[in-house]
Design a protein around this motif. Sequence first.
Motif, PDB file in Angstrom:
ATOM      1  N   GLN A 432      -9.126 -12.439   1.506  1.00 32.43           N
ATOM      2  CA  GLN A 432      -8.070 -12.843   2.420  1.00 32.43           C
ATOM      3  C   GLN A 432      -7.692 -14.306   2.216  1.00 32.43           C
ATOM      4  N   GLU A 435      -5.228 -14.423  -0.628  1.00 27.50           N
ATOM      5  CA  GLU A 435      -3.885 -14.004  -0.218  1.00 27.50           C
ATOM      6  C   GLU A 435      -3.235 -15.080   0.645  1.00 27.50           C
ATOM      7  N   ASN A 436      -3.995 -15.690   1.536  1.00 27.60           N
ATOM      8  CA  ASN A 436      -3.446 -16.756   2.378  1.00 27.60           C
ATOM      9  C   ASN A 436      -2.990 -17.945   1.540  1.00 27.60           C
ATOM     10  N   ALA A 439       0.254 -17.083   0.013  1.00 25.40           N
ATOM     11  CA  ALA A 439       1.296 -17.151   1.043  1.00 25.40           C
ATOM     12  C   ALA A 439       1.699 -18.590   1.320  1.00 25.40           C
ATOM     13  N   LYS A 444       4.910 -15.878   2.706  1.00 32.05           N
ATOM     14  CA  LYS A 444       4.139 -14.756   3.235  1.00 32.05           C
ATOM     15  C   LYS A 444       4.615 -13.423   2.661  1.00 32.05           C
ATOM     16  N   ASP A 445       5.934 -13.225   2.582  1.00 32.86           N
ATOM     17  CA  ASP A 445       6.456 -11.957   2.068  1.00 32.86           C
ATOM     18  C   ASP A 445       6.066 -11.761   0.605  1.00 32.86           C
ATOM     19  N   ALA A 447       3.455 -13.007  -0.977  1.00 35.58           N
ATOM     20  CA  ALA A 447       2.023 -12.742  -1.075  1.00 35.58           C
ATOM     21  C   ALA A 447       1.698 -11.320  -0.635  1.00 35.58           C
ATOM     22  N   GLU A 448       2.301 -10.877   0.465  1.00 33.06           N
ATOM     23  CA  GLU A 448       2.042  -9.516   0.953  1.00 33.06           C
ATOM     24  C   GLU A 448       2.510  -8.485  -0.065  1.00 33.06           C
ATOM     25  N   ASN A 449       3.640  -8.744  -0.706  1.00 32.89           N
ATOM     26  CA  ASN A 449       4.161  -7.812  -1.713  1.00 32.89           C
ATOM     27  C   ASN A 449       3.230  -7.754  -2.924  1.00 32.89           C
ATOM     28  N   PHE A 451      -0.057  -8.677  -3.234  1.00 29.28           N
ATOM     29  CA  PHE A 451      -1.367  -8.097  -2.915  1.00 29.28           C
ATOM     30  C   PHE A 451      -1.244  -6.627  -2.533  1.00 29.28           C
ATOM     31  N   GLY A 452      -0.204  -6.269  -1.789  1.00 31.81           N
ATOM     32  CA  GLY A 452      -0.051  -4.893  -1.357  1.00 31.81           C
ATOM     33  C   GLY A 452       0.164  -3.931  -2.511  1.00 31.81           C
ATOM     34  N   TYR A 456      -4.362  -4.348  -3.634  1.00 31.56           N
ATOM     35  CA  TYR A 456      -4.857  -3.278  -2.772  1.00 31.56           C
ATOM     36  C   TYR A 456      -4.418  -1.905  -3.267  1.00 31.56           C
TER      37      TYR A 456
END
Length: 590
Positions: A432, A435-436, A439, A444-445, A447-449, A451-452, A456
Amino acid sequence: MHILFLFLLATSACFAQKNTYRISFENAEHHEANIQISFPSLEQDTLTVRMSRTSPGRYALHEFAKNVYGLKATNSKGEKLDITRPDPHSWAITGHDGQVNLEYILFGNRADGTYTQIDQTHAHLNIPATFMYSESLKQRPVEVIFDTRHFPHWKIATQLKQLGQNTFYAPNLYYFMDSPTEISNFDSREFEIDGQLIRFILHHPGTAQEFDEYWEKTREIVRQQKAIFGELPQFDFGKYTFLGCYMPQVSGDGMEHRNSTVLTSGTSLADGGMKGNIGTVAHEFFHAWNVERIRPQSLEPFDFTEANMSGLLWFAEGFTSYYTGLSLARAGIITPQAYAKGLNGTFNYVWNSPARQYFNPVEMSYQAPFVDAATSIDPVNRENTFISYYSYGSMLGLALDLQLRQKGQNLDAFMELVWEKYGEPEVPYDLQDLENALAAYAGKDFAENYFGKYIYSSEMPDYEQLLDQVGLRLKKGSENAFFGASVQKDDEGFYVSSNPKKNTPAYKAGLDEGDRILTVNGTTLEAENSWEDEFGQYKPGEQLKLEIERFGKKMHKTVILEADPAFAISIDEGAKPEAVAARKEWLSAK
């Protein structure tokens, strides 16, 4: 291994007593070392000593106790003490008078980043594979004497602090275990950068001119990698040492440590090592930042008694692998064309693997205790279930770098941010945290894209578009036929030498590892030909009617060939000027 050195100095100062080790090499011709250890001022009635089961930088078990024999224990007066074995890795010693002196013989005949080799040319010592220790005394300082009187021309190279000609010091057990040592008649080169000494010692059969050329390549790698992070780490005792051993009897390997790295190869500089070994130099030095100081929390503290598992090896090892080739390109050791060509093998291995349907990069990292020089005797299905976290992570590093460059950012700056937040202060990180950090750097978007989809999950980035922006071409498809399993030849003929990959022609036809291929379309294979010679005449869509032998019985299988799914990456000679400029910015020296 993560060790905060100032803390260690403060800790060791609390203990006036030290444990003393001595190793000598009277029987080096037969790969034996004689080892003596003194544990003074003991307060416990029973002293338990053990051999490690693993080694810093390794994630699997290696069971070093198997190479120890002739153990004796005495007290301060030389009186024999009782020894019992509570488990295969430990020895319990009772009846002492506050001091235990140990003697034993160690057999060692493998030189790499994990094991120990003793012969008449050198003593290549990985400390966990060499010395017993007591977990209860792990905070004590260690003094070690390398007795070289039987080989007076040998010199000693290690990250340990030198106290005398043959006497060295570690502030505690962990630093000692993390300090490989090469003892031989080696050559050495060194230079100073930012007030710190970078030293390369090389045990090899080559010339001074060859070493000079190799050393210049190493110096440029150091400079280029420093430019990524903006600074060198603060090396303990102000020195970093490359411990090179390129001798015919050693095994190829590289292993990072806090202030040094082991580099081994059976290929000399003159026989291909000038080109073939330099990538390991780049990989291991990058670890001085990424994994030694930018350290996963899951590897803290390092456990010498069990396998060490982390879900972050795709970053710790994989991103380091991405920067291996990139460092060589930026240092001018390989051309941009060679760099692009070098991406192909790893790219196809990762993205054409059926294993992505079973494990994402985090879960691939969890496989390390089973694959990191681990041994087993039962067959496994790695062709279908495993992608090396080195390779997987390197391709994810490539994708992230190119995605960031689309935004006017780059992976270098992200790595520098991670260094400043976690590496320089030596604060271990978790998934985490990573990922932070992304971000914080890219949004944030974003990083979420990333990692997602790719960490993951196991999606494939749009490499065609990403590579196009830096003037590289990704070609899909091939006119060549694809079989789907490795085929080799021995004295008895051709046989399937790997598990067929899932959903490939060989897999669909029901072939299995070990099947003997007797005829193809009714024709016996020519003994003097290779499988490539035989197979090269066929095209996608054609059928191979195989007569095979399995378990002593003949049977028939039909393979319907498909187009080779491999991608091809190359320099796009027709790239737009802005893409050529972006490629130059990406691959040029910093």
